[in-house]
Design a protein around this motif. Structure first.
Motif, PDB file in Angstrom:
ATOM      1  N   ARG A  84       0.839  -1.192   0.000  1.00  0.00           N
ATOM      2  CA  ARG A  84       0.000   0.000   0.000  1.00  0.00           C
ATOM      3  C   ARG A  84       0.875   1.243   0.000  1.00  0.00           C
ATOM      4  O   ARG A  84       1.966   1.268   0.573  1.00  0.00           O
ATOM      5  CB  ARG A  84      -0.920   0.009   1.225  1.00  0.00           C
ATOM      6  N   LEU A  85       0.383   2.259  -0.638  1.00  0.00           N
ATOM      7  CA  LEU A  85       1.003   3.569  -0.619  1.00  0.00           C
ATOM      8  C   LEU A  85       0.011   4.579  -0.066  1.00  0.00           C
ATOM      9  O   LEU A  85      -1.203   4.403  -0.198  1.00  0.00           O
ATOM     10  CB  LEU A  85       1.395   4.012  -2.030  1.00  0.00           C
ATOM     11  N   PRO A  86       0.494   5.655   0.531  1.00  0.00           N
ATOM     12  CA  PRO A  86      -0.406   6.767   0.835  1.00  0.00           C
ATOM     13  C   PRO A  86      -0.906   7.403  -0.461  1.00  0.00           C
ATOM     14  O   PRO A  86      -0.278   7.292  -1.520  1.00  0.00           O
ATOM     15  CB  PRO A  86       0.479   7.752   1.611  1.00  0.00           C
ATOM     16  N   ALA A  87      -2.032   8.055  -0.380  1.00  0.00           N
ATOM     17  CA  ALA A  87      -2.518   8.808  -1.532  1.00  0.00           C
ATOM     18  C   ALA A  87      -1.570   9.959  -1.827  1.00  0.00           C
ATOM     19  O   ALA A  87      -0.954  10.544  -0.927  1.00  0.00           O
ATOM     20  CB  ALA A  87      -3.917   9.343  -1.264  1.00  0.00           C
ATOM     21  N   ARG A  88      -1.435  10.283  -3.109  1.00  0.00           N
ATOM     22  CA  ARG A  88      -0.683  11.463  -3.532  1.00  0.00           C
ATOM     23  C   ARG A  88      -1.659  12.632  -3.704  1.00  0.00           C
ATOM     24  O   ARG A  88      -2.729  12.472  -4.295  1.00  0.00           O
ATOM     25  CB  ARG A  88       0.007  11.209  -4.878  1.00  0.00           C
ATOM     26  N   TYR A  89      -1.271  13.783  -3.189  1.00  0.00           N
ATOM     27  CA  TYR A  89      -2.026  15.020  -3.396  1.00  0.00           C
ATOM     28  C   TYR A  89      -1.164  15.932  -4.257  1.00  0.00           C
ATOM     29  O   TYR A  89       0.013  16.177  -3.939  1.00  0.00           O
ATOM     30  CB  TYR A  89      -2.337  15.700  -2.066  1.00  0.00           C
ATOM     31  N   LEU A  90      -1.720  16.407  -5.360  1.00  0.00           N
ATOM     32  CA  LEU A  90      -0.975  17.277  -6.271  1.00  0.00           C
ATOM     33  C   LEU A  90      -1.799  18.524  -6.535  1.00  0.00           C
ATOM     34  O   LEU A  90      -3.034  18.472  -6.598  1.00  0.00           O
ATOM     35  CB  LEU A  90      -0.674  16.559  -7.583  1.00  0.00           C
ATOM     36  N   ARG A  91      -1.144  19.649  -6.706  1.00  0.00           N
ATOM     37  CA  ARG A  91      -1.872  20.897  -6.914  1.00  0.00           C
ATOM     38  C   ARG A  91      -1.039  21.898  -7.698  1.00  0.00           C
ATOM     39  O   ARG A  91       0.194  21.828  -7.731  1.00  0.00           O
ATOM     40  CB  ARG A  91      -2.294  21.510  -5.575  1.00  0.00           C
ATOM     41  N   ARG A  92      -1.761  22.825  -8.329  1.00  0.00           N
ATOM     42  CA  ARG A  92      -1.120  23.989  -8.935  1.00  0.00           C
ATOM     43  C   ARG A  92      -2.162  25.078  -9.116  1.00  0.00           C
ATOM     44  O   ARG A  92      -3.348  24.786  -9.298  1.00  0.00           O
ATOM     45  CB  ARG A  92      -0.480  23.654 -10.283  1.00  0.00           C
ATOM     46  N   GLU A  93      -1.688  26.333  -9.061  1.00  0.00           N
ATOM     47  CA  GLU A  93      -2.586  27.469  -9.266  1.00  0.00           C
ATOM     48  C   GLU A  93      -2.362  28.072 -10.652  1.00  0.00           C
ATOM     49  O   GLU A  93      -1.244  28.083 -11.182  1.00  0.00           O
ATOM     50  CB  GLU A  93      -2.375  28.518  -8.177  1.00  0.00           C
ATOM     51  N   PHE A  94      -3.462  28.543 -11.243  1.00  0.00           N
ATOM     52  CA  PHE A  94      -3.442  29.155 -12.569  1.00  0.00           C
ATOM     53  C   PHE A  94      -4.255  30.448 -12.524  1.00  0.00           C
ATOM     54  O   PHE A  94      -5.162  30.594 -11.704  1.00  0.00           O
ATOM     55  CB  PHE A  94      -4.045  28.208 -13.617  1.00  0.00           C
ATOM     56  N   ILE A  95      -3.925  31.340 -13.433  1.00  0.00           N
ATOM     57  CA  ILE A  95      -4.619  32.626 -13.525  1.00  0.00           C
ATOM     58  C   ILE A  95      -5.462  32.662 -14.795  1.00  0.00           C
ATOM     59  O   ILE A  95      -4.961  32.382 -15.895  1.00  0.00           O
ATOM     60  CB  ILE A  95      -3.637  33.815 -13.537  1.00  0.00           C
ATOM     61  N   ALA A  96      -6.741  32.969 -14.628  1.00  0.00           N
ATOM     62  CA  ALA A  96      -7.607  33.243 -15.776  1.00  0.00           C
ATOM     63  C   ALA A  96      -7.744  34.752 -15.879  1.00  0.00           C
ATOM     64  O   ALA A  96      -8.355  35.390 -15.014  1.00  0.00           O
ATOM     65  CB  ALA A  96      -8.962  32.590 -15.597  1.00  0.00           C
ATOM     66  N   GLY A  97      -7.156  35.326 -16.931  1.00  0.00           N
ATOM     67  CA  GLY A  97      -7.103  36.774 -17.044  1.00  0.00           C
ATOM     68  C   GLY A  97      -8.322  37.410 -17.683  1.00  0.00           C
ATOM     69  O   GLY A  97      -8.423  38.640 -17.733  1.00  0.00           O
TER      70      GLY A  97
END
Length: 928
Positions: free
Chosen positions: A173-186
């Motif tokens: 078993r592995l822990p869950a991976r959490y991934l994120r990034r922020e983007f700008i809608a201009g």
């Protein structure tokens, strides 16, 4: 004026069908589990379009208009809804096409490109001289069609955080991976589409919300051959300014839950992610947000371990509020790594996803021993358990899932075999906490709980029923309570089997796509659910898993790679033929024909000199001869007889498909080979003097009769042997297992003895479905003697022993059937049999053309039958009757009824042909 309802077929023929948005199909929202997604991300260049003619406004004194047929159609497809409103089909204007085809009409316009949004409508000309109005507008959108369309990169984390069970290193078993990034809608946003492949499984979040209601996307595939991306319309989730995109990644089948036990398992490494979001601005501009090295990731979130065999562990103290919103402090997160993607082709997932399709409340909460609680949902199901709890921070709750209880009232877990089937929740200690696992599911009826703070109550638990969310396509009911309960159990079992785009067993440490189980069982599925897309997708897996020498294993996707026999892999012939007959899907023949031919050549080269097949893997798995025999499961019917019979049937199917696909040389080859196999079969296994097949087993007789192996002059003798075996030798019980059950009931109807089928179906002593129900079964057991078997291969929720029984309820008791020469229910057979103590039967099936209904009742010898035949189809109707003169329709002699044509008297029925419409026939039953 007639109206058109564009047919809402989900991805009924996988990616080959364009489907409609919710608004466009408002007239068909009566199905509870209808497919609710917009048809987005289609990656077939020539989608097929279907529609239904709604003739409900053309009423007569007898009901709906009769004999209504389409004689021509016109389809318009446009790049914008404005073009379509102006009558411009800038992508395709079919013009007036003189044709009665209203299902699976292939798009024939300009070449479609990635991300194109297509709007369409249709009108038809009718045989009554009228033309319908244009239908409501429907739409579909194309996905990312070429590899170069993907700017996104695969990202993930290493496996340094892998956890291993201290007692068993196989439990990975592995822990869950959490991934994120922020983007700008201009700029202001017109439309935003997200395309995501998260392997093994994922949840997509944007700006604090989970996107959609899918469970454990994407569907299962052998990732070195094919991986599926999922398309979401996220227009309502993306906003002007800062946006946060987050993904939770689970292990699924990518990071193998086992490596060696109970079989060598394919392992692909750590979970990984591909995301591409296409943003269209109102001013015509465009932005693309993608996964790349700029993303941040952590494996230190609250899901500390996940694995579908062993369970999910969640530490609420490690929650990260706002992790999927803009402005979150991600300084402790790591830089996501660029990783290699899977080797397989990336394709769109256009079939129905897993969803929560029902919610169960507990029927009992008990404490068999101090501090150990049992929560019983009263129904076996596949899914997740949601809890509500209060307690101190750090309190650890363990919940183990299974079906039955031991004598002491605690949970019987031995049938889970090597799977822990245990979820763990650690409280954060703030007010009421609500939780359920999100990266695993489990077959269960009960959970056993330890560590619960205080005394649990029923209101603190919910059973979330998870299944591939195929639309309901039929209902069956009858006056016999036992038959109705068996039907209900089959429905629940079918829901458990359809998950992740594969027919999977729901429990223990297997959960594989066994080829032997579905074959003809799919027909029972199809009368109840719209499963064309589900099985078409799975056939694609089987084709990809075919080995270079032409052989096919026993599992697909082949996470376990074993087997090369005839019996179970015959799904490669049986399913395509059936999908064509039931849904009229010619493409499924085209896609599978060459793999079928290659597979047949492989086995033709292994035939014995007498043209029989010498061996196979499993036999008539779990037939009644295996009762009380411990681990024995092969059954009493000789495997060479079974395999040779199946190989002959495969020759027959292959010859028919070659004929349909205009391959005359192949027709001759398969016919000639089949003749040799048939001769070899009867020389080796048939005693012509007595009409006995080797072993004198029900399965042997059934296969010989169903497949057309019996010499004509011995047909009656073989039928007599079969009936004697059932009624005399086994006192009205069946003895068949997985193989025989797929053909038994229909064979009894075919040979004119449906009454024997009814005798079997209504038994309550072992072996029977009534016996299972008497012992508390709420689905169908894996074994006829599940209650007395030891642990291990002893699931309480498989379908192998119901076979094609539910289809028999529809086809024989209700009398609704298709005709292979007019596929897709273009022509319908209505032939009910008023058997046994039945006083009424009600059933309907939603075909591609519309709803078919058959309802009958009898009062003494008076028989009344109400039927509905959808527009643009015809039917042959068998009315049980003493004679033709005693039949009326809508209270007038049938001979004078509008649209009713008498054909003949046949086996105690008056036979008529009718067109579309509603009809009520009345007759006097013949003496039974």
């Amino acid at each position: 004026m007639n109206h058109l309802i564009p047919r809402r077929l989900t991805a009924c023929l996988l990616a080959a069908l364009a489907v409609l948005s919710s608004a466009a199909a408002a007239g068909l929202t009566h199905l509870r589990c209808e497919y609710r997604d917009n048809p987005i991300g289609i990656d077939v260049m020539k989608p097929r379009l279907s529609w239904m003619i709604d003739d409900k406004e053309q009423k007569t004194e007898t009901g709906m208009a009769r004999g209504l047929r389409q004689i021509a159609y016109q389809v318009l497809v446009a790049s914008t809804s404005e073009h379509l409103a102006d009558g411009q089909g800038d992508l395709w204007d079919s013009g007036k096409v003189a044709c009665d085809q209203s299902i699976q009409v292939e798009y024939a316009g300009i070449m479609l490109d990635s991300l194109m949004h297509c709007h369409w409508k249709v009108r038809v000309w009718l045989n009554d001289g009228k033309t319908t109005e244009w239908s409501a507008v429907a739409s579909w959108s194309m996905g990312l069609l070429k590899a170069q369309d993907w700017e996104a990169k695969w990202i993930g984390l290493d496996m340094k955080d892998a956890s291993v069970d201290r007692q068993d290193a196989e439990k990975r078993r592995l822990p869950a991976r959490y991934l994120r990034r922020e983007f700008i809608a201009g700029k202001n946003i017109r439309r935003a589409m997200a395309y995501v492949c998260g392997l093994g499984c994922f949840d997509l979040h944007i700006n604090g919300s989970k996107i959609g209601d899918h469970i454990m996307d994407p569907v299962l595939t052998e990732y070195n051959k094919r991986a599926s991306y999922v398309a979401f319309d996220v227009t309502q989730n993306v906003r002007l300014g800062s946006n946060a995109v987050g993904v939770i990644l689970g292990n699924g089948r990518l990071f193998a839950p086992r490596l060696k036990n109970p079989a060598p398992y394919l392992d692909y490494g750590a979970p990984r992610l591909l995301v591409q979001i296409e943003v269209e601005y109102e001013d015509g501009g465009h932005a693309r947000w993608v996964s790349d090295g700029g993303w941040r990731a952590t494996a230190d979130g609250p899901i500390t371990a996940n694995n579908e065999y062993d369970g999910e562990e969640y530490d609420a103290r490690k929650e990260m509020p706002g992790w999927d919103t803009a402005g979150f402090d991600e300084s402790k997160w790591r830089e996501a790594s660029l990783v290699d993607g899977p080797k397989g082709q990336l394709v769109a997932q256009v079939m129905e996803p897993n969803r929560v399709v029902d919610i169960l409340k507990p029927v009992l909460v008990a404490e068999p021993t101090p501090g150990v609680w049992i929560v019983d949902f009263g129904q076996a199901f596949y899914g997740q358990v949601r809890i509500k709890v209060r307690g101190q921070a750090g309190t650890t709750i363990k919940m183990t899932a299974a079906y039955s209880l031991k004598a002491d009232g605690t949970l019987k877990t031995v049938d889970n075999r090597n799977a822990n089937c245990t979820d763990v929740y650690i409280l954060k200690g703030l007010d009421e906490e609500t939780w359920c696992p999100v990266l695993k599911g489990q077959g269960l009826r009960r959970i056993q709980i330890s560590g619960w703070p205080g005394t649990p109550t029923a209101g603190q638990f919910e059973g979330l029923v998870v299944s591939t969310d195929v639309a309901h396509a039929g209902e069956f009911a009858c006056s016999n309570p036992l038959i109705s309960k068996i039907h209900r159990n089959i429905i629940w079992g079918a829901r458990m089997y359809k998950r992740h785009g594969v027919p999977l067993d729901p429990d223990r440490d297997e959960r594989q796509g066994w080829l032997g189980d579905p074959a003809k069982d799919a027909e029972s599925d199809a009368f109840n659910f719209n499963v064309a897309g589900f099985y078409s997708k799975w056939l694609g897996d089987i084709r990809l898993d075919q080995r270079g020498d032409g052989s096919i294993g026993d599992i697909s996707p082949n996470f376990w790679d074993w087997g090369n026999g005839v019996l179970w892999p015959s799904v490669i012939t049986i399913l395509p033929e059936w999908l064509y007959d039931f849904y009229g899907d010619r493409r499924v023949l085209e896609a599978n024909y060459e793999p079928i031919k290659k597979w047949m050549i492989f086995h033709q080269q292994r035939l014995e000199p007498d043209f029989t097949v010498s061996q196979d893997s499993y036999g008539d798995w779990c037939d009644a001869s295996t009762m009380d025999q411990g681990g024995k499961a092969m059954g009493n019917t000789a495997m060479p007889l079974l395999s040779t019979a199946y190989f002959f049937n495969n020759c027959r199917i292959a010859a028919r498909l070659a004929q349909l696909l205009d391959k005359p040389d192949d027709v001759k080859w398969f016919d000639a080979l089949g003749d040799k196999v048939k001769d070899g079969f009867n020389r080796k296994f048939l005693d012509a003097a007595t009409g006995t097949y080797a072993g004198d087993t029900q399965c042997g007789y059934v296969l010989a009769l169903k497949f057309g192996l019996v010499p004509p002059q011995l047909h009656d003798a073989v039928v007599a042997r079969l009936i004697d075996n059932i009624l005399v030798k086994n006192q009205g019980h069946l003895t068949v297992g997985l193989i025989g059950m797929q053909w038994l009931m229909q064979t009894l109807t075919d040979v004119g003895r449906p009454d024997v089928g009814f005798t079997i179906a209504t038994q309550t002593t072992r072996p029977s479905w009534g016996y299972m129900i008497g012992k508390g079964a709420t689905t169908i057991w894996e074994r006829w003697d599940c209650d007395t078997q030891g642990g291990g291969m002893n699931s309480e929720a498989l379908l192998i022993l119901s076979g094609n029984l539910d289809a028999w309820f529809y086809q024989t008791l209700a009398g609704i059937n298709y005709v292979p020469d007019a596929p897709g229910f273009k022509h319908i057979i209505i032939h009910p049999r008023p058997l046994g103590d039945l006083t009424w039967v009600k059933a309907h099936h939603d075909s591609l053309f519309g709803r078919i209904t058959s309802e009958w009742k009898r009062d003494g010898n008076k028989f009344t039958m109400d039927i509905t035949i959808p527009a643009n189809t015809t039917a042959t109707v068998h009315v049980p009757s003493k004679d033709q003169g005693g039949v009326s329709e809508s209270e007038r002699p049938a001979a004078n009824a509008t649209g009713v044509i008498f054909l003949r008297m046949e086996n105690g029925t008056a036979v008529y042909t009718v067109g579309s419409g509603t009809y009520q026939f009345q007759s006097t039953l013949p003496d039974m």
